[in-house]
Design an enzyme around this catalytic site. Structure first.
Site, PDB file in Angstrom:
ATOM      1  N   SER A 249      44.367   0.982 -18.555  1.00  0.00           N
ATOM      2  CA  SER A 249      42.904   1.289 -19.076  1.00  0.00           C
ATOM      3  C   SER A 249      43.227   2.431 -20.074  1.00  0.00           C
ATOM      4  O   SER A 249      44.675   2.831 -20.391  1.00  0.00           O
ATOM      5  CB  SER A 249      41.734   1.549 -18.204  1.00  0.00           C
ATOM      6  OG  SER A 249      41.934   3.165 -17.600  1.00  0.00           O
ATOM      7  N   LYS A 250      42.310   2.235 -21.824  1.00  0.00           N
ATOM      8  CA  LYS A 250      42.503   3.660 -22.695  1.00  0.00           C
ATOM      9  C   LYS A 250      42.173   4.991 -21.971  1.00  0.00           C
ATOM     10  O   LYS A 250      42.539   5.791 -22.276  1.00  0.00           O
ATOM     11  CB  LYS A 250      40.682   3.290 -23.200  1.00  0.00           C
ATOM     12  CG  LYS A 250      40.989   2.369 -24.295  1.00  0.00           C
ATOM     13  CD  LYS A 250      39.162   2.334 -24.393  1.00  0.00           C
ATOM     14  CE  LYS A 250      39.665   1.188 -25.745  1.00  0.00           C
ATOM     15  NZ  LYS A 250      37.745   1.067 -26.306  1.00  0.00           N
ATOM     16  N   ARG A 251      42.228   5.297 -20.168  1.00  0.00           N
ATOM     17  CA  ARG A 251      42.162   6.592 -19.435  1.00  0.00           C
ATOM     18  C   ARG A 251      43.479   7.099 -19.490  1.00  0.00           C
ATOM     19  O   ARG A 251      43.392   7.861 -19.646  1.00  0.00           O
ATOM     20  CB  ARG A 251      41.115   6.287 -18.368  1.00  0.00           C
ATOM     21  CG  ARG A 251      40.325   6.285 -18.090  1.00  0.00           C
ATOM     22  CD  ARG A 251      39.470   6.365 -16.964  1.00  0.00           C
ATOM     23  NE  ARG A 251      40.071   5.200 -16.429  1.00  0.00           N
ATOM     24  CZ  ARG A 251      39.116   4.018 -15.852  1.00  0.00           C
ATOM     25  NH1 ARG A 251      38.517   4.218 -16.702  1.00  0.00           N
ATOM     26  NH2 ARG A 251      39.471   3.738 -15.456  1.00  0.00           N
ATOM     27  N   ASP A 252      44.365   5.683 -19.528  1.00  0.00           N
ATOM     28  CA  ASP A 252      45.631   5.831 -20.142  1.00  0.00           C
ATOM     29  C   ASP A 252      47.065   6.469 -20.687  1.00  0.00           C
ATOM     30  O   ASP A 252      47.855   7.178 -21.001  1.00  0.00           O
ATOM     31  CB  ASP A 252      46.915   5.445 -19.337  1.00  0.00           C
ATOM     32  CG  ASP A 252      46.201   3.706 -17.415  1.00  0.00           C
ATOM     33  OD1 ASP A 252      46.516   5.784 -16.516  1.00  0.00           O
ATOM     34  OD2 ASP A 252      45.540   3.515 -17.277  1.00  0.00           O
ATOM     35  N   GLY A 253      45.465   6.316 -21.914  1.00  0.00           N
ATOM     36  CA  GLY A 253      45.856   6.917 -23.257  1.00  0.00           C
ATOM     37  C   GLY A 253      46.179   5.876 -24.185  1.00  0.00           C
ATOM     38  O   GLY A 253      45.628   5.064 -24.663  1.00  0.00           O
TER      39      GLY A 253
END
Length: 481
Positions: A249-253
């Site tokens: 997800s976007k949390r992973d960069g």
């Protein structure tokens, strides 16, 4: 039967690697069977859809080499067709108008929560009388359109990746909303409904998508049946996971294709890696291949059920293999935008032949295209800043003597070549009675500011061509003294 598949991104964000990988699998399957790959833009979310996201998605597919045969088709331009299909279901008694308010639904959810029950609509308005409907309208209530789902119904299909799949109607959350609330007529049709109408209209034979759509498939099969349409085959591919095993997800960069492009990955390297995210070629030792080669061997028998973990090290390695084998003229073309982004200028003798020599110098050391910026910075600045190791080298005994001797030897050389450079170093080592390692490290520090870097002689030749070697030697001698 002509195979017809589609990729249907939503323009509510940039092209995500998960969507791109799904597109790759659709493209490979279509090309393997000599079929059609169709592009459809699911832009019915009018509040979040943006034209810039649409352009990003289209540009991303083009960059990756995923050429489509039909489209792009836009759902926002097909609303009349969806509403006609809703009306057909209403007329047949397979759908109905539901006037339940949001407050009533919230009360229902809270009651189910206290009983530890799964949230679901209780179908309370499935059999309203005309008088009841009139009363709700008189209250000013708007209505959604719901599709009837029989709790006792069993939905079975053979998934091309997962085998036999079975769902019960009672597990689908009650009668499904297929169109939003509207005070007059039929409101905005929703995803699970319009995707079926589109796939019927476009004669899609195989629906290939992520496993997070499995529950949607059960609902959509019921819609195909209600509309009297042929049900396509389904293949639910594994999700892309981060290294902790959670959905990427976007949390992973970095997750969008344009971000990978900015990081200096090649389209060939990235698409090759995405192909391996959940699929393995017949020859498991062969990991570097083009889309066309993969298409010849592609089948769902070799698609994994388990999620595919995203491995940056593997992607870097694959990308480096493409860079190391890329023709110098093409590699130069690929690197120039990164130099321009870094505001490097191409004046003072830095014409195309010189640039290609510079790219040749660093090509085998590249992992990503963006690496070229740091590697070549000393070649685009008039002066260099010394690193700590560079300064320490220039302070070593004999360093300034070596550099002064090199500078003196250069004055007597009418032309400069690789042979000249080697001869100058040999002469200085012999005449000054210095170790060759000291001379070479001091020369590198003087020319580039550091004791590490690409081939020293070739670097010297390039700096000599743009008349930067002698000024840097003078500066280094002053710094050493």
């Amino acid at each position: 039967m002509t195979v017809r598949v589609r990729i249907a991104p939503s323009p509510t964000g940039n092209l995500h690697i998960g969507t791109a990988r799904t597109a790759v699998f659709n493209w490979l399957f279509a090309r393997h069977h000599g079929g059609q790959f169709i592009l459809r833009v699911e832009d019915t979310d009018l509040e979040r859809s943006r034209p810039e996201y649409t352009e990003n998605i289209l540009a991303g597919f083009r960059w990756l080499g995923l050429n489509w045969d039909e489209g792009p088709f836009f759902q926002s331009q097909r609303l009349d067709m969806y509403k006609e299909a809703v009306e057909k279901l209403l007329e047949q008694g397979l759908a109905y108008r539901c006037y339940t308010t949001s407050e009533e639904l919230e009360t229902l959810r809270e009651r189910q929560k206290t009983r530890n029950e799964a949230p679901r609509y209780d179908n309370r308005h499935r059999h309203l009388t005309p008088e009841q409907e009139a009363a709700f309208k008189a209250e000013g209530r708007s209505c959604v359109i719901r599709f009837k789902i029989a709790d006792e119904r069993e939905i079975i299909w053979n998934d091309l990746v997962r085998g036999s799949m079975t769902w019960r109607g009672s597990d689908l959350g009650g009668d499904m909303v297929i169109a939003r609330a509207s005070e007059t007529g039929i409101g905005q049709p929703l995803y699970n409904f319009v995707v079926v109408i589109d796939d019927i209209d476009m004669q899609i034979t195989h629906v290939i998508r992520g496993e997070d759509h499995i529950a949607n498939t059960a609902k959509q099969i019921l819609l195909y049946e209600a509309l009297g349409a042929k049900i396509p085959e389904f293949a639910h591919t594994p999700l892309i996971l981060n290294m902790e095993g959670r959905k990427l997800s976007k949390r992973d960069g970095v997750t969008s294709i344009s971000d990978f492009q900015k990081l200096g990955f090649t389209a060939e390297g990235l698409v090759n890696y995405m192909t391996l995210l959940g699929w393995s070629p017949p020859d498991s030792t062969e990991e570097i291949f083009t889309l066309e080669t993969a298409a010849k061997n592609f089948s769902f028998e070799r698609v994994n059920k388990a999620g595919a973990k995203f491995d940056w090290a593997k992607l870097d390695w694959l990308n480096s293999q493409y860079l190391h084998s890329m023709p110098i003229d093409k590699l130069t073309d690929s690197i120039i935008p990164f130099w321009q982004e870094a505001r490097f200028t191409f004046e003072g003798g830095r014409e195309r032949p010189w640039l290609e020599q510079l790219v040749t110098l660093i090509s085998q050391s590249l992992t990503r295209l963006v690496d070229a910026v740091d590697m070549t910075q000393p070649f685009f600045t008039e002066t260099v800043e010394f690193t700590e190791e560079g300064r320490e080298q220039l302070q070593k005994e004999g360093s300034s003597v070596a550099l002064q001797a090199i500078l003196t030897a250069l004055e007597s050389q009418p032309e400069f070549s690789e042979a000249t450079a080697q001869e100058v170093i040999k002469q200085v080592v012999k005449e000054q009675k210095l170790k060759k390692g000291l001379v070479m490290r001091s020369l590198r520090a003087a020319l580039t500011g550091d004791v590490h870097g690409p081939d020293l002689i070739q670097s010297w030749l390039l700096l000599n061509q743009i008349s930067l070697d002698k000024p840097r030697l003078n500066k280094a001698i002053a710094a050493a003294n």
